[in-house]
Design a protein around this motif. Structure first.
Motif, PDB file in Angstrom:
ATOM      1  N   THR A  14       0.831  -1.206   0.000  1.00  0.00           N
ATOM      2  CA  THR A  14       0.000   0.000   0.000  1.00  0.00           C
ATOM      3  C   THR A  14       0.864   1.253   0.000  1.00  0.00           C
ATOM      4  O   THR A  14       0.602   2.207  -0.754  1.00  0.00           O
ATOM      5  N   LEU A  15       1.922   1.263   0.824  1.00  0.00           N
ATOM      6  CA  LEU A  15       2.811   2.425   0.883  1.00  0.00           C
ATOM      7  C   LEU A  15       3.583   2.596  -0.422  1.00  0.00           C
ATOM      8  O   LEU A  15       3.888   3.725  -0.820  1.00  0.00           O
ATOM      9  N   GLN A  16       3.886   1.494  -1.101  1.00  0.00           N
ATOM     10  CA  GLN A  16       4.520   1.591  -2.414  1.00  0.00           C
ATOM     11  C   GLN A  16       3.581   2.242  -3.430  1.00  0.00           C
ATOM     12  O   GLN A  16       3.987   3.143  -4.178  1.00  0.00           O
ATOM     13  N   VAL A  17       2.342   1.793  -3.442  1.00  0.00           N
ATOM     14  CA  VAL A  17       1.373   2.343  -4.394  1.00  0.00           C
ATOM     15  C   VAL A  17       1.178   3.832  -4.145  1.00  0.00           C
ATOM     16  O   VAL A  17       1.035   4.630  -5.084  1.00  0.00           O
ATOM     17  N   LEU A  18       1.192   4.249  -2.871  1.00  0.00           N
ATOM     18  CA  LEU A  18       1.004   5.654  -2.524  1.00  0.00           C
ATOM     19  C   LEU A  18       2.265   6.492  -2.715  1.00  0.00           C
ATOM     20  O   LEU A  18       2.210   7.723  -2.611  1.00  0.00           O
ATOM     21  N   GLY A  19       3.405   5.843  -2.947  1.00  0.00           N
ATOM     22  CA  GLY A  19       4.630   6.582  -3.249  1.00  0.00           C
ATOM     23  C   GLY A  19       5.499   6.916  -2.060  1.00  0.00           C
ATOM     24  O   GLY A  19       6.436   7.713  -2.184  1.00  0.00           O
ATOM     25  N   TYR A  20       5.245   6.301  -0.892  1.00  0.00           N
ATOM     26  CA  TYR A  20       6.043   6.597   0.296  1.00  0.00           C
ATOM     27  C   TYR A  20       7.211   5.630   0.475  1.00  0.00           C
ATOM     28  O   TYR A  20       8.173   5.936   1.180  1.00  0.00           O
ATOM     29  N   VAL A  21       7.121   4.448  -0.103  1.00  0.00           N
ATOM     30  CA  VAL A  21       8.154   3.420   0.024  1.00  0.00           C
ATOM     31  C   VAL A  21       8.450   2.871  -1.366  1.00  0.00           C
ATOM     32  O   VAL A  21       7.539   2.738  -2.203  1.00  0.00           O
ATOM     33  N   GLY A  22       9.707   2.564  -1.626  1.00  0.00           N
ATOM     34  CA  GLY A  22      10.092   1.948  -2.889  1.00  0.00           C
ATOM     35  C   GLY A  22      11.196   0.946  -2.657  1.00  0.00           C
ATOM     36  O   GLY A  22      11.603   0.705  -1.510  1.00  0.00           O
ATOM     37  N   LYS A  23      11.705   0.361  -3.741  1.00  0.00           N
ATOM     38  CA  LYS A  23      12.792  -0.601  -3.643  1.00  0.00           C
ATOM     39  C   LYS A  23      14.072   0.004  -4.201  1.00  0.00           C
ATOM     40  O   LYS A  23      14.062   0.688  -5.220  1.00  0.00           O
ATOM     41  N   HIS A  24      15.171  -0.247  -3.488  1.00  0.00           N
ATOM     42  CA  HIS A  24      16.476   0.196  -3.959  1.00  0.00           C
ATOM     43  C   HIS A  24      16.765  -0.492  -5.293  1.00  0.00           C
ATOM     44  O   HIS A  24      16.572  -1.708  -5.423  1.00  0.00           O
TER      45      HIS A  24
END
Length: 277
Positions: free
Chosen positions: A72-82
């Protein structure tokens, strides 16, 4: 000899105390939001990137729950992958959350010109901190162009017990309140100079009440000192603390307290008075 048999009648056992009432669940509390915030807080200077398993361990979630939260946080743009390690990391969008607080905070807007004056007059970095639990968090800062041994950016949290800003804040509380906060906080020895005993720290807090300024010399970071004073509201309650960070390479504690202490006190007093109007 075997012991004699007891003939007296034993008193009846005391009645069992009634069990404590179970805490009523809060129907408005959103556990999914709580989990999302726990994931965001799991990232720090020691955990800049994390695997899903590490996130689950740090937050106490199951791996499936952590996976849903992180997605969910990835979709919202707060977390991503190195891009190389494929480990999770915070993304710049997270800064919006803290920036909105700072941009809308009247104390920070009011304090800025006084912090600027303090930094110019002292030649040292001037900061404004607010209390969060048993810590102080940096909410504003005016940097000196001179060398500083430690970077303490806005948003960083430092403990009350071993910092000038924390002791300045505690000085506005009565001794029982200050003691309770200190006893509730972990107090590890961050350096060989760190005071960890509550009574020793309270003696420093009492000194601040007497002279108006709190000090710290290499108790949090080596090479770093602190000279702090409280910002108070119209009732004398602490709302923030002002402090400067003179390094030991340029100052002795006595010299800093004598020359810089009055500047810090005046800055804190000016902000307090400006907030009252």
């Amino acid at each position: 000899m075997p012991p004699k048999a007891r003939t007296a009648v034993s008193p009846p056992p005391p009645a069992a105390s009634a069990p404590a009432p179970a805490r009523r669940p809060d129907p408005l509390f959103n556990q999914s939001l709580e989990k999302g915030l726990e994931v965001l807080r799991a990232f720090d200077a020691a955990h800049r990137t994390l695997t899903l398993a590490e996130l689950a361990g740090l937050t106490g979630m199951s791996k499936a729950s952590a996976q849903r939260t992180v997605h969910t946080l990835q979709v919202l743009g707060y977390v991503g992958k190195h891009p190389q390690t494929r480990r999770f990391q915070l993304l710049p969008k997270v800064i919006e959350l803290g920036f909105n607080y700072i941009a809308a905070h009247p104390l920070i807007r009011t304090a800025h010109p006084y912090l600027s004056q303090l930094a110019n007059a002292s030649g040292e970095t001037a900061s404004l901190t607010e209390a969060v639990g048993t810590d102080m968090v940096y909410v504003a800062q005016l940097l000196t162009p001179k060398f500083i041994p430690v970077l303490t950016p806005v948003g960083m949290r430092v403990p009350m017990y071993c910092t000038s800003s924390g002791r300045a804040w505690l000085s506005c509380l009565d001794e029982a309140q200050a003691r309770a906060l200190l006893e509730a906080a972990p107090r590890p020895a961050r350096t060989a100079a760190t005071l960890t005993a509550v009574d020793d720290i309270l003696a420093k807090v009492a000194e601040c009440r007497r002279i108006g300024v709190a000090t710290n010399c290499e108790e949090l970071f080596l090479g770093d000192m602190g000279i702090g004073a409280p910002v108070v509201d119209s009732r004398g309650q602490p709302v923030a603390a002002v402090h400067i960070a003179p390094p030991t390479s340029r100052w002795t504690l006595d010299e800093a307290q004598r020359k810089l202490g009055p500047m810090v006190i005046e800055c804190a007093r000016a902000i307090s008075q400006a907030m009252a109007h």
